[in-house]
Each structure stands twice: as structure tokens, then as C-alpha cells.
Design a protein around this motif. Structure first.
Motif, PDB file in Angstrom:
ATOM      1  N   ARG A   1       0.795  -1.285   0.101  1.00 21.82           N
ATOM      2  CA  ARG A   1      -0.038   0.004  -0.054  1.00 21.82           C
ATOM      3  C   ARG A   1       0.905   1.428   0.008  1.00 21.82           C
ATOM      4  N   ASP A   2       0.787   2.193  -0.809  1.00 21.03           N
ATOM      5  CA  ASP A   2       1.219   3.315  -0.876  1.00 21.03           C
ATOM      6  C   ASP A   2       0.490   4.248  -0.427  1.00 21.03           C
ATOM      7  N   VAL A   3       0.896   4.820   0.808  1.00 21.13           N
ATOM      8  CA  VAL A   3       0.083   5.693   1.747  1.00 21.13           C
ATOM      9  C   VAL A   3       1.057   7.052   1.647  1.00 21.13           C
ATOM     10  N   GLU A   4       0.291   8.139   1.452  1.00 23.94           N
ATOM     11  CA  GLU A   4       0.737   9.572   1.281  1.00 23.94           C
ATOM     12  C   GLU A   4       1.189  10.016   2.842  1.00 23.94           C
ATOM     13  N   ARG A   5       2.470  10.291   2.923  1.00 20.37           N
ATOM     14  CA  ARG A   5       2.975  10.847   4.407  1.00 20.37           C
ATOM     15  C   ARG A   5       2.071  11.904   4.833  1.00 20.37           C
ATOM     16  N   SER A   6       2.031  12.048   6.084  1.00 17.68           N
ATOM     17  CA  SER A   6       1.461  13.076   6.955  1.00 17.68           C
ATOM     18  C   SER A   6       2.154  14.350   6.613  1.00 17.68           C
ATOM     19  N   ARG A   7       1.537  15.258   6.513  1.00 15.61           N
ATOM     20  CA  ARG A   7       2.388  16.663   5.860  1.00 15.61           C
ATOM     21  C   ARG A   7       2.706  17.358   7.388  1.00 15.61           C
ATOM     22  N   GLY A   8       2.040  16.825   8.556  1.00 13.56           N
ATOM     23  CA  GLY A   8       2.590  17.325   9.756  1.00 13.56           C
ATOM     24  C   GLY A   8       1.634  18.703  10.201  1.00 13.56           C
ATOM     25  N   LEU A   9       1.705  18.998  11.328  1.00 10.63           N
ATOM     26  CA  LEU A   9       0.745  20.077  11.894  1.00 10.63           C
ATOM     27  C   LEU A   9       1.012  21.408  11.270  1.00 10.63           C
ATOM     28  N   GLY A  10       2.392  21.564  10.960  1.00  2.01           N
ATOM     29  CA  GLY A  10       2.852  22.896  10.135  1.00  2.01           C
ATOM     30  C   GLY A  10       2.071  23.172   9.090  1.00  2.01           C
ATOM     31  N   ASP A  11       2.017  22.384   8.108  1.00  2.00           N
ATOM     32  CA  ASP A  11       1.118  22.250   6.946  1.00  2.00           C
ATOM     33  C   ASP A  11      -0.339  22.797   7.169  1.00  2.00           C
ATOM     34  N   LEU A  12      -0.761  21.871   8.427  1.00  2.00           N
ATOM     35  CA  LEU A  12      -2.159  22.130   8.628  1.00  2.00           C
ATOM     36  C   LEU A  12      -2.338  23.667   9.018  1.00  2.00           C
ATOM     37  N   TYR A  13      -1.441  24.078   9.791  1.00  2.00           N
ATOM     38  CA  TYR A  13      -1.671  25.419  10.346  1.00  2.00           C
ATOM     39  C   TYR A  13      -1.498  26.324   9.453  1.00  2.00           C
ATOM     40  N   LYS A  14      -0.819  26.284   8.281  1.00  2.00           N
ATOM     41  CA  LYS A  14      -0.525  27.127   7.329  1.00  2.00           C
ATOM     42  C   LYS A  14      -1.783  27.246   6.294  1.00  2.00           C
ATOM     43  N   ARG A  15      -2.484  25.773   6.127  1.00  2.00           N
ATOM     44  CA  ARG A  15      -3.746  26.032   5.309  1.00  2.00           C
ATOM     45  C   ARG A  15      -4.870  26.604   6.031  1.00  2.00           C
ATOM     46  N   GLN A  16      -4.698  26.562   7.231  1.00  2.00           N
ATOM     47  CA  GLN A  16      -5.813  27.201   8.174  1.00  2.00           C
ATOM     48  C   GLN A  16      -5.592  28.612   8.096  1.00  2.00           C
ATOM     49  N   VAL A  17      -4.132  29.152   8.207  1.00  2.00           N
ATOM     50  CA  VAL A  17      -4.150  30.613   7.930  1.00  2.00           C
ATOM     51  C   VAL A  17      -4.526  31.070   6.580  1.00  2.00           C
ATOM     52  N   ILE A  18      -4.150  30.327   5.718  1.00  2.00           N
ATOM     53  CA  ILE A  18      -4.262  30.986   4.239  1.00  2.00           C
ATOM     54  C   ILE A  18      -5.794  31.078   4.065  1.00  2.00           C
ATOM     55  N   PHE A  19      -6.677  29.835   4.810  1.00  2.00           N
ATOM     56  CA  PHE A  19      -8.284  29.973   4.764  1.00  2.00           C
ATOM     57  C   PHE A  19      -8.590  30.989   5.441  1.00  2.00           C
ATOM     58  N   LEU A  20      -8.224  31.486   6.505  1.00  2.00           N
ATOM     59  CA  LEU A  20      -8.657  32.548   7.269  1.00  2.00           C
ATOM     60  C   LEU A  20      -8.372  33.795   6.631  1.00  2.00           C
ATOM     61  N   LEU A  21      -7.187  33.906   6.132  1.00  2.00           N
ATOM     62  CA  LEU A  21      -7.018  35.172   5.207  1.00  2.00           C
ATOM     63  C   LEU A  21      -7.884  35.285   4.014  1.00  2.00           C
ATOM     64  N   GLN A  22      -8.295  34.447   3.326  1.00  2.00           N
ATOM     65  CA  GLN A  22      -9.086  34.272   2.445  1.00  2.00           C
ATOM     66  C   GLN A  22     -10.358  34.892   2.668  1.00  2.00           C
ATOM     67  N   LEU A  23     -10.942  34.185   3.652  1.00  2.00           N
ATOM     68  CA  LEU A  23     -12.196  34.753   4.279  1.00  2.00           C
ATOM     69  C   LEU A  23     -12.141  36.003   4.985  1.00  2.00           C
ATOM     70  N   VAL A  24     -11.060  36.523   5.377  1.00  2.00           N
ATOM     71  CA  VAL A  24     -11.147  37.932   5.640  1.00  2.00           C
ATOM     72  C   VAL A  24     -11.174  38.645   4.652  1.00  2.00           C
ATOM     73  N   ASP A  25     -10.354  38.471   3.428  1.00  2.00           N
ATOM     74  CA  ASP A  25     -10.255  39.059   2.183  1.00  2.00           C
ATOM     75  C   ASP A  25     -11.782  38.984   1.920  1.00  2.00           C
ATOM     76  N   LEU A  26     -12.542  38.027   1.840  1.00  2.00           N
ATOM     77  CA  LEU A  26     -13.952  37.927   1.171  1.00  2.00           C
ATOM     78  C   LEU A  26     -14.650  38.906   2.106  1.00  2.00           C
ATOM     79  N   HIS A  27     -14.672  38.926   3.434  1.00  2.00           N
ATOM     80  CA  HIS A  27     -15.409  39.906   4.164  1.00  2.00           C
ATOM     81  C   HIS A  27     -15.156  41.222   3.941  1.00  2.00           C
ATOM     82  N   LEU A  28     -13.740  41.637   3.795  1.00  2.00           N
ATOM     83  CA  LEU A  28     -13.388  43.132   3.269  1.00  2.00           C
ATOM     84  C   LEU A  28     -14.013  43.551   1.925  1.00  2.00           C
TER      85      LEU A  28
END
Length: 70
Positions: A1-28
Motif C-alpha cells: 500500500r502506498d500511503v501518502e506521508r502526513s504533512r504534519g501540523l505545520g502544513d495544517l496550520y499554514k492551510r488554516q491561516v491561508i483559509f482565514l486570510l481568504q475569509l477575511v479578504d472575502l469579508h473586506l
């Protein structure tokens, strides 16, 4: 089985920050749209008040002419 490696919490936090920035941009964008809408409503009100002012000046002018002709 070829399982994709976990990206780690750092990548998850980066994606959350990017999502929140896009949400703030939409609200603006929404806030700017609403401010432009309010600006248009105010300009419309100013135009109507100027039209009413000119109409009243015209009425006064006509009445002055009528009174002077008596």
C-alpha cells in the motif's frame, strides 16, 4: 500500500491561516461593496434634495412674479 506521508501540523496550520486570510479578504470585499452601495444611496438622496431645492426656487420665483404683477 502506498500511503501518502502526513504533512504534519505545520502544513495544517499554514492551510488554516491561508483559509482565514481568504475569509477575511472575502469579508473586506463584502464591506467595500456595502460601503459603495451606501455611497450610491447617499448620492441619490443628494441628487433628489438638489432637485427639490431647484423646484422650490422655481416656485418662489413664480410666486414673486405673480405678487409683483398684482
Amino acid at each position: 500500500r502506498d500511503v501518502e506521508r502526513s504533512r504534519g501540523l505545520g502544513d495544517l496550520y499554514k492551510r488554516q491561516v491561508i483559509f482565514l486570510l481568504q475569509l477575511v479578504d472575502l469579508h473586506l470585499v463584502i464591506v467595500i461593496f456595502r460601503l459603495q452601495w451606501v455611497e450610491l444611496l447617499l448620492l441619490n438622496a443628494i441628487f433628489r434634495l438638489q432637485w427639490l431645492y431647484l423646484l422650490l426656487l422655481n416656485v418662489i420665483f413664480v410666486l414673486q412674479g405673480y405678487i409683483c404683477s398684482l
